[in-house]
Design a protein around this motif. Structure first.
Motif, PDB file in Angstrom:
ATOM      1  N   UNK A 155       0.831  -1.208   0.000  1.00 15.78           N
ATOM      2  CA  UNK A 155       0.000   0.000   0.000  1.00 15.78           C
ATOM      3  C   UNK A 155       0.861   1.251   0.000  1.00 15.78           C
ATOM      4  N   UNK A 156       2.006   1.211   0.696  1.00 13.45           N
ATOM      5  CA  UNK A 156       2.880   2.380   0.726  1.00 13.45           C
ATOM      6  C   UNK A 156       3.427   2.675  -0.661  1.00 13.45           C
ATOM      7  N   UNK A 157       3.902   1.647  -1.335  1.00 14.35           N
ATOM      8  CA  UNK A 157       4.422   1.835  -2.689  1.00 14.35           C
ATOM      9  C   UNK A 157       3.322   2.337  -3.615  1.00 14.35           C
ATOM     10  N   UNK A 158       2.104   1.804  -3.446  1.00 16.79           N
ATOM     11  CA  UNK A 158       0.982   2.270  -4.265  1.00 16.79           C
ATOM     12  C   UNK A 158       0.679   3.736  -4.052  1.00 16.79           C
ATOM     13  N   UNK A 159       0.721   4.192  -2.802  1.00 13.30           N
ATOM     14  CA  UNK A 159       0.467   5.615  -2.509  1.00 13.30           C
ATOM     15  C   UNK A 159       1.572   6.491  -3.085  1.00 13.30           C
ATOM     16  N   UNK A 160       2.810   6.032  -2.985  1.00 11.94           N
ATOM     17  CA  UNK A 160       3.925   6.816  -3.538  1.00 11.94           C
ATOM     18  C   UNK A 160       3.741   6.975  -5.041  1.00 11.94           C
ATOM     19  N   UNK A 161       3.446   5.878  -5.727  1.00 11.65           N
ATOM     20  CA  UNK A 161       3.301   5.945  -7.180  1.00 11.65           C
ATOM     21  C   UNK A 161       2.125   6.847  -7.569  1.00 11.65           C
ATOM     22  N   UNK A 162       1.014   6.744  -6.833  1.00  8.40           N
ATOM     23  CA  UNK A 162      -0.151   7.563  -7.155  1.00  8.40           C
ATOM     24  C   UNK A 162       0.147   9.045  -6.934  1.00  8.40           C
ATOM     25  N   UNK A 163       0.848   9.353  -5.843  1.00 10.75           N
ATOM     26  CA  UNK A 163       1.147  10.752  -5.527  1.00 10.75           C
ATOM     27  C   UNK A 163       2.127  11.347  -6.532  1.00 10.75           C
TER      28      UNK A 163
END
Length: 294
Positions: free
Chosen positions: A282-290
Motif C-alpha cells: 500500500x505504501x508503494x501504491x500511494x507513492x506511485x499515485x502521488x
C-alpha cells in the motif's frame, strides 16, 4: 540451519563478545557459547576467534555474518507477511530516505498514508547514502540511481528527475547569465554530492564530463535550492519540478538548460521477502499515485 543458533552468532559478532551479546539478548553466555559451538559443528569450520578484548569472526565467519543477516531478515519477514495476510496494514514501516528530499512533497504523502491506514506507523531515517547503510532493519529504501541494493531486493523506479542548473533571477541580473560552460568559471557554483560521485565533475546532456570548482558542496538538495533562492549562486541539483512553498514561480530559473545536466531515476527498493506484505504494497501504491500527479 538453526535460526536461533544463527541469531546467537550474529549477536556475538555485532557485540564483539559473548558477554555483550548476552546482555543484548537477555540470555546467558553459556547458552550463546553452546549455540555458536553447535553452529560451528554444523558448518565444520571455526566461525569466531578470540582476541584481547573479545571475539572477532574468522574469514568463514565474516561470510556467514554477511549472508546470515539477510537470512534472519527474510525469516522474520515471512512470519510478518503471514500474520498480516487479510488484515489492514498495521505496525511500523521502516524507511530510509536520502537527505534533502523536499518536505513539502513528502508531507502530503505521509498524510495520505495515515488517513487511509491509521494503524500503520512510519519510522523514517535519513542518510547521505542510503545504499551505503546496513539495511538489515529497513523495509523500504528510497534512493537515486540505476542500482538496487546488493542481495535479493525488488526495485521500482517511481520517478525520473532532471538534474540541471538553477539560479534566482536576482542573482543572474546581478552577475549575468552564463551562455557557455566556460562562463561558469566566473560564478558562485553549488554542487549536490551524489553518493559515490565526484561533485566537482559535472556532465553535459550528451554525457561529456567537465570539471568545476564549487564554492559549496552539500548532500542536502534542499539546502542548495535555498541557497539559490537566496540569490547566492548557481546550483546543480536534481529537480522534481515541484514548486517551493512561499516562493514565486519565477524566482528560480534554469541555467544552460540544454547544455548541462542529466536524468536521474528515483527508486524504491524492497527486500524480496517483504514485497508481498500489505503495508509495503500500500505504501508503494500511494507513492506511485502521488508522484503520478506531479
Amino acid at each position: 540451519m538453526d535460526l536461533e543458533e544463527l541469531r546467537a552468532f550474529l549477536a556475538v559478532v555485532e557485540a564483539g563478545s559473548f558477554l555483550g551479546a548476552a546482555r543484548a539478548l537477555g540470555s546467558s553466555r553459556t547458552t550463546l557459547r553452546r549455540q555458536v559451538a553447535s553452529l560451528e559443528a554444523r558448518a565444520g569450520v571455526l566461525l569466531l576467534e578470540s582476541v584481547r578484548n573479545g571475539v572477532v569472526p574468522t574469514e568463514a565467519g565474516q561470510v556467514l555474518a554477511r549472508k546470515g543477516r539477510g537470512m534472519v531478515q527474510e525469516a522474520a519477514a515471512l512470519l510478518a507477511s503471514i500474520r498480516e495476510v487479510g488484515d489492514a496494514p498495521s505496525g511500523t514501516l521502516r524507511v530510509i530516505l536520502p537527505v534533502g528530499l523536499p518536505p513539502h512533497m513528502m508531507t502530503p504523502l505521509f498524510a495520505a498514508v495515515r488517513a487511509a491506514y491509521p494503524r500503520l506507523h512510519v519510522h523514517c531515517r535519513f542518510s547521505n547514502d542510503p545504499l551505503g547503510e546496513a539495511l538489515t532493519d529497513i523495509d523500504i529504501a528510497v534512493h537515486f540511481g540505476e542500482d538496487a541494493p546488493s542481495g535479493h531486493w525488488i526495485s521500482h523506479v517511481v520517478l525520473r528527475v532532471r538534474e540541471w542548473l538553477i539560479a534566482s533571477r536576482a542573482y543572474l541580473e546581478r552577475r549575468g547569465t552564463p551562455q557557455t560552460i566556460d562562463d561558469l568559471k566566473h560564478h558562485e557554483l553549488f554542487a549536490w554530492q551524489a553518493p559515490g560521485e565526484d561533485a566537482r565533475t559535472w556532465r553535459t546532456w550528451r554525457g561529456a564530463p567537465f570539471t568545476v570548482e564549487p564554492a559549496l558542496i552539500a548532500t542536502d538538495i534542499h539546502f542548495i535550492r535555498h541557497c539559490c533562492i537566496s540569490g547566492l549562486g548557481i546550483g546543480l541539483v536534481p529537480d522534481a519540478l515541484v514548486a517551493d512553498p512561499d516562493v514565486g514561480p519565477d524566482v528560480l530559473v534554469p541555467v544552460l538548460p540544454d547544455v548541462v545536466g542529466q536524468e536521474r531515476p528515483v527508486r524504491l527498493s524492497v527486500p524480496g521477502a517483504l514485497s508481498e506484505i500489505p503495508k509495503i504494497k500500500v505504501f508503494i501504491g500511494h507513492v506511485r499515485a502521488s508522484l503520478g500527479k506531479l
